[in-house]
Design a protein around this motif. Structure first.
Motif, mmCIF file in Angstrom:
data_model
loop_
_atom_site.group_PDB
_atom_site.id
_atom_site.type_symbol
_atom_site.label_atom_id
_atom_site.label_comp_id
_atom_site.label_asym_id
_atom_site.label_seq_id
_atom_site.Cartn_x
_atom_site.Cartn_y
_atom_site.Cartn_z
ATOM 1 N N ALA A 112 0.843 -1.205 0.000
ATOM 2 C CA ALA A 112 0.000 0.000 0.000
ATOM 3 C C ALA A 112 0.875 1.251 0.000
ATOM 4 O O ALA A 112 0.628 2.193 -0.762
ATOM 5 N N MET A 113 1.923 1.242 0.818
ATOM 6 C CA MET A 113 2.839 2.391 0.828
ATOM 7 C C MET A 113 3.597 2.474 -0.506
ATOM 8 O O MET A 113 3.823 3.559 -1.037
ATOM 9 N N GLY A 114 3.956 1.306 -1.045
ATOM 10 C CA GLY A 114 4.649 1.269 -2.328
ATOM 11 C C GLY A 114 3.806 1.820 -3.461
ATOM 12 O O GLY A 114 4.326 2.416 -4.397
ATOM 13 N N TYR A 115 2.493 1.631 -3.377
ATOM 14 C CA TYR A 115 1.597 2.168 -4.406
ATOM 15 C C TYR A 115 1.731 3.688 -4.504
ATOM 16 O O TYR A 115 1.838 4.242 -5.596
ATOM 17 N N PHE A 116 1.752 4.355 -3.362
ATOM 18 C CA PHE A 116 1.864 5.811 -3.372
ATOM 19 C C PHE A 116 3.250 6.252 -3.841
ATOM 20 O O PHE A 116 3.388 7.260 -4.536
ATOM 21 N N ALA A 117 4.270 5.487 -3.494
ATOM 22 C CA ALA A 117 5.619 5.775 -3.999
ATOM 23 C C ALA A 117 5.645 5.610 -5.518
ATOM 24 O O ALA A 117 6.217 6.439 -6.235
ATOM 25 N N HIS A 118 5.002 4.575 -6.026
ATOM 26 C CA HIS A 118 4.933 4.334 -7.470
ATOM 27 C C HIS A 118 4.206 5.469 -8.179
ATOM 28 O O HIS A 118 4.647 5.950 -9.212
ATOM 29 N N ARG A 119 3.101 5.903 -7.596
ATOM 30 C CA ARG A 119 2.338 7.012 -8.206
ATOM 31 C C ARG A 119 3.179 8.264 -8.321
ATOM 32 O O ARG A 119 3.228 8.905 -9.366
ATOM 33 N N GLY A 120 3.840 8.620 -7.233
ATOM 34 C CA GLY A 120 4.673 9.815 -7.257
ATOM 35 C C GLY A 120 5.845 9.677 -8.214
ATOM 36 O O GLY A 120 6.153 10.605 -8.972
ATOM 37 N N LEU A 121 6.479 8.529 -8.202
ATOM 38 C CA LEU A 121 7.639 8.302 -9.058
ATOM 39 C C LEU A 121 7.261 8.319 -10.533
ATOM 40 O O LEU A 121 7.951 8.942 -11.344
ATOM 41 N N THR A 122 6.157 7.678 -10.895
ATOM 42 C CA THR A 122 5.766 7.667 -12.308
ATOM 43 C C THR A 122 5.321 9.050 -12.768
ATOM 44 O O THR A 122 5.609 9.439 -13.898
ATOM 45 N N ARG A 123 4.649 9.784 -11.915
ATOM 46 C CA ARG A 123 4.266 11.157 -12.298
ATOM 47 C C ARG A 123 5.501 12.009 -12.545
ATOM 48 O O ARG A 123 5.558 12.778 -13.490
ATOM 49 N N TRP A 124 6.491 11.856 -11.682
ATOM 50 C CA TRP A 124 7.729 12.631 -11.818
ATOM 51 C C TRP A 124 8.509 12.187 -13.055
ATOM 52 O O TRP A 124 8.938 13.027 -13.852
ATOM 53 N N LEU A 125 8.646 10.886 -13.265
ATOM 54 C CA LEU A 125 9.417 10.382 -14.404
ATOM 55 C C LEU A 125 8.751 10.654 -15.738
ATOM 56 O O LEU A 125 9.402 10.996 -16.715
ATOM 57 N N PHE A 126 7.443 10.478 -15.798
ATOM 58 C CA PHE A 126 6.736 10.570 -17.077
ATOM 59 C C PHE A 126 6.292 11.978 -17.422
ATOM 60 O O PHE A 126 5.840 12.232 -18.519
#
Length: 115
Positions: free
Chosen positions: A98-112
């Motif tokens: 669940a915590m990783g999901y939010f990390a993934h969301r932030g990371l993909t928004r920043w990368l993409f």
């Protein structure tokens, strides 16, 4: 038709891995660790939508998600050290996801979004 094929193949792979896990847990683990779902989803998504850009973004998101999703397994590595039961490790793993999901969301928004 595509949805039914996806469901049938996915169910078959999961059932096979579950069956294998009794006698050959290492083989079942290797089978599940393969990017089978990704190998099914990417072409099916492209065939369904016909949009190269969306399929490439999906593949990039999966690439970012793989290391993040490994957080699920950390509590299982620590069961001996902290005396965790299977279900405790499982629940902690779900919380880590669940915590990783939010990390993934932030990371993909920043990368993409171009940084």
């Amino acid at each position: 038709m595509t949805f039914a094929l996806n469901v049938a193949v996915s169910a078959l792979v999961i059932a096979l891995a579950s069956w294998l896990s009794r006698r050959f847990p290492a083989t079942a683990g290797f089978l599940i660790a393969l990017p089978l779902a990704t190998m099914l989803v990417l072409p099916l998504s492209y065939l369904e939508h016909g949009d190269r850009t969306t399929s490439v973004l999906l593949a990039r998101s999966i690439l970012v998600a793989i290391p993040v999703s490994l957080c699920f397994f950390v509590p299982f590595l620590l069961t001996g050290r902290f005396g965790l039961s299977f279900w405790q490790a499982y629940l902690y793993g779900c919380a880590a996801l669940a915590m990783g999901y939010f990390a993934h969301r932030g990371l993909t928004r920043w990368l993409f979004s171009g940084g």
